[in-house]
Design a protein around this motif. Structure first.
Motif, short mmCIF file in Angstrom:
data_model
loop_
_atom_site.label_atom_id
_atom_site.label_comp_id
_atom_site.label_asym_id
_atom_site.label_seq_id
_atom_site.Cartn_x
_atom_site.Cartn_y
_atom_site.Cartn_z
N ASP A 97 49.14 163.10 -48.69
CA ASP A 97 48.43 162.86 -47.34
C ASP A 97 49.14 161.70 -46.88
N GLY A 98 49.99 161.76 -45.75
CA GLY A 98 50.46 160.49 -45.27
C GLY A 98 49.59 159.40 -44.78
N SER A 99 48.47 159.78 -44.28
CA SER A 99 47.37 158.65 -43.72
C SER A 99 47.06 157.93 -45.19
N LEU A 100 46.64 158.70 -46.14
CA LEU A 100 46.03 157.99 -47.42
C LEU A 100 47.34 157.40 -48.07
N GLY A 101 48.47 157.78 -47.93
CA GLY A 101 49.62 157.17 -48.49
C GLY A 101 49.60 155.55 -47.71
N GLN A 102 49.38 155.53 -46.48
CA GLN A 102 49.53 154.39 -45.81
C GLN A 102 48.47 153.34 -46.04
N LEU A 103 47.40 153.70 -46.13
CA LEU A 103 46.01 153.23 -46.11
C LEU A 103 46.01 151.58 -46.75
N PRO A 104 46.45 151.95 -48.08
CA PRO A 104 46.61 150.68 -49.00
C PRO A 104 47.90 149.83 -48.76
N GLN A 105 48.75 150.25 -47.66
CA GLN A 105 49.96 149.30 -47.34
C GLN A 105 49.85 147.82 -47.31
N ASN A 106 48.78 147.57 -46.39
CA ASN A 106 48.48 146.08 -45.95
C ASN A 106 47.70 145.46 -47.22
N HIS A 107 47.04 145.93 -47.81
CA HIS A 107 46.20 145.69 -48.91
C HIS A 107 47.23 145.03 -50.11
N PHE A 108 48.44 145.74 -50.47
CA PHE A 108 49.16 145.63 -51.47
C PHE A 108 50.16 144.22 -50.76
N VAL A 109 50.24 144.22 -49.62
CA VAL A 109 51.02 142.87 -48.70
C VAL A 109 50.12 141.58 -49.11
N ILE A 110 48.79 142.00 -48.85
CA ILE A 110 48.02 140.75 -48.98
C ILE A 110 48.08 140.26 -50.54
N LEU A 111 47.95 141.31 -51.66
CA LEU A 111 47.88 140.84 -52.86
C LEU A 111 49.35 140.00 -53.09
#
Length: 412
Positions: A97-111
Motif C-alpha cells: 500500500d503506497g500510502s501506508l508506505g509513505q506515512l512513517p517517512q517523516n517520523h523516521f526523519v524526525i528520529l
C-alpha cells in the motif's frame, strides 16, 4: 509521559494504544513483522485508495508493531537498526500500500534529527514516546515561497521562557493521524528549528484537504499554526545538522528512494499476477499462453533487472549512511549523499517504468476500475515528485567531473 496524555485527532475516532508497542528484538524480526503486516495491508489497498478512506486501523497496527521505533539508538532502549533493514521495511509496506508506505517517512526523519541534534534529555523523552508507539507527524513544507527552503513559519521567544509559532504548512503527511506534530520553523536569523508539540495543542489545526491523484490516503494536507506555544524543552535546533557534516540529508532522501523501490515492486507483483491469470496471447504469436510471449518476457525481465539494480544501489547507500553516522566527516557524508542520489534516480525511474508498463503488458482490460491497478502509476507519479531527479544527476555528475561534494540540506 504516558500515552494516555497524547491526544488523537478530533476529526477522527482513533483508539489510544491500550499497551506499549512491541519491542522489536532483532533486524530479522523487523523484516518478518513488516512481511506479515504487508500481507494484511495489501488486502484492503484497492478499496482504501478508491474511497480515499484513511488507513486508521492499519496505521495503528503498524505503529504498535514496534517498526516505527527500529532506528531508536540502542542506548535509549531501541534496536538501532541498520538502514538496509529500514529500507526493507519501507519497501515491503510500500509494495502493499503506497500510502501506508509513505506515512512513517517523516517520523523516521524526525528520529534521525533527534539523534543528531537533540539534547540527551530531549532524546530520552522523545525516544521513549516512539518506543511506546507514539507517531510523529509532519509540518515541514510550505506553499508560495521562492523555493522549498524558503520557510515563513516563525518561532519567537515568549515571556515565560518558551516559544510561540505562527505559520501554515502543506504536504503534511501523517499529521492528521499523529500523536505529536514536529514543526519546522525559522528564527529571526533564518535558522531552522524543530518545534515538537502534541497533536491537540491549542492553535494547531490539521485540515484533511489533500486532493492529489496519488498517495490518496496519506492525509498530506494543511497544518495551520496560530500562536502555538511550545516549551523550550520541545525545541530542537536542527540547523546544526547542516552546520557540520552529518548524514541527515542522505537519510531523508534515502527513505524517499526506499518508498519508490517498494512502489516499483508492488507494480511488478501485480503485473505478474494479472498476466499469469488474465492476459491473453496476441493473435499473431501462435502461443497458447501470454506467459510464453517472448516480447512480454523481455519486458518483464527488463523491469526485474532495473529494480534489482536500484535495490542494490539502495543497499550501498544504506551502508554508506551507516558508515557516515559512525564516522561523520566530509568525505563519508558526501559518499552517503552521492550513493543516495544514485539510488533515488534508479528507484524513481523503475517505479515509473513498472507502473506504466503494467498496462502495456497486462492489456486493455487491466484498466478497468474494478482492478484498481491505476493506483500504482498514480502513486509512483506523485511520490517520485519528492525532489527532482534531474538534480540528482547534476549532483553525481558535478562530483565525477569536478570533484564537488553535494550540498548539505534535506533535499540532497
Amino acid at each position: 509521559m504516558s500515552l494516555s496524555s497524547i491526544a488523537e485527532p478530533e476529526q477522527l475516532v482513533l483508539s489510544q494504544p491500550a499497551r506499549p508497542a512491541t519491542r522489536v528484538a532483532s533486524e530479522a524480526d523487523a523484516v518478518a513483522a513488516a512481511t506479515a503486516l504487508a500481507a494484511e495491508f495489501r488486502r484492503g489497498a484497492v478499496a482504501r485508495d478508491r474511497e480515499r478512506r484513511l488507513p486508521i486501523e492499519e496505521l495503528y497496527a503498524y505503529s504498535q508493531s514496534g517498526l516505527w521505533a527500529i532506528t531508536v539508538p540502542r542506548q535509549y532502549g531501541g534496536l538501532g537498526a541498520s538502514h538496509r533493514t529500514v529500507a526493507q521495511v519501507f519497501k515491503l509496506i510500500a509494495a502493499a500500500d503506497g500510502s501506508l508506505g509513505q506515512l512513517p517517512q517523516n517520523h523516521f526523519v524526525i528520529l534521525a534529527h533527534l539523534a543528531l541534534d537533540a539534547s540527551p534529555a530531549q532524546q530520552r523523552f522523545f525516544f521513549d514516546l516512539a518506543l511506546s508507539g507514539a507517531r510523529f507527524g509532519n509540518a515541514f513544507s510550505e506553499r508560495g515561497g521562492k523555493h522549498v527552503a524558503d520557510f515563513k513559519t516563525l518561532i519567537t521567544a515568549a515571556d515565560d521562557g518558551g516559544h510561540v509559532v505562527n505559520g501554515e504548512k502543506f504536504f503534511s503527511t501523517g499529521a492528521l493521524l499523529a500523536h505529536w506534530i514536529p514543526i519546522v520553523t525559522v528564527d529571526s536569523d533564518g535558522r531552522p528549528h524543530l518545534a515538537v508539540v502534541p497533536r491537540d495543542t491549542p492553535g494547531l489545526t490539521v485540515i484533511n484537504d489533500w486532493s492529489g491523484f496519488g498517495q490518496r490516503t496519506t492525509a498530506s494536507g494543511t497544518v495551520r499554526l496560530e500562536q502555538v506555544r511550545v516549551p523550550a524543552a520541545q525545541v530542537v535546533p536542527i540547523w546544526k545538522a547542516f552546520d557540520r557534516p552529518t548524514a541527515a540529508g542522505a537519510i531523508s532522501q534515502f527513505i524517499q528512494a526506499a518508498i519508490d523501490a517498494g512502489l516499483a515492486r508492488g507494480a511488478l507483483d501485480d503485473t505478474l499476477d494479472y498476466v499469469r491469470r488474465h492476459t491473453r496471447p496476441w493473435i499473431d504469436s501462435g502461443l497458447e499462453k501470454a506467459t510464453d510471449d517472448p516480447y512480454l518476457l523481455q519486458q518483464i525481465g527488463d523491469i526485474h533487472i532495473r529494480l534489482r539494480a536500484a535495490e542494490a544501489v539502495l543497499d550501498l547507500a544504506a551502508d554508506a549512511i551507516d558508515h557516515a553516522l559512525l564516522h561523520p566527516d566530509q568525505h563519508n557524508v558526501a559518499q552517503a549523499s552521492l550513493l543516495t542520489a544514485e539510488a533515488k534516480v534508479l528507484t524513481t525511474e523503475v517505479a515509473l517504468l513498472a507502473s506504466n508498463r503494467l498496462f502495456e503488458l497486462a492489456g486493455a482490460r487491466a484498466t478497468l476500475e474494478e482492478h484498481g491497478l491505476d493506483r500504482h502509476w498514480r502513486n509512483a507519479r506523485v511520490h517520485t515528485l519528492h525532489d527532482p531527479v534531474r538534480w540528482k544527476y547534476h549532483i553525481v555528475g558535478n562530483h565525477v567531473v569536478n570533484g564537488v561534494a553535494p550540498p548539505q540540506h534535506p533535499w540532497s
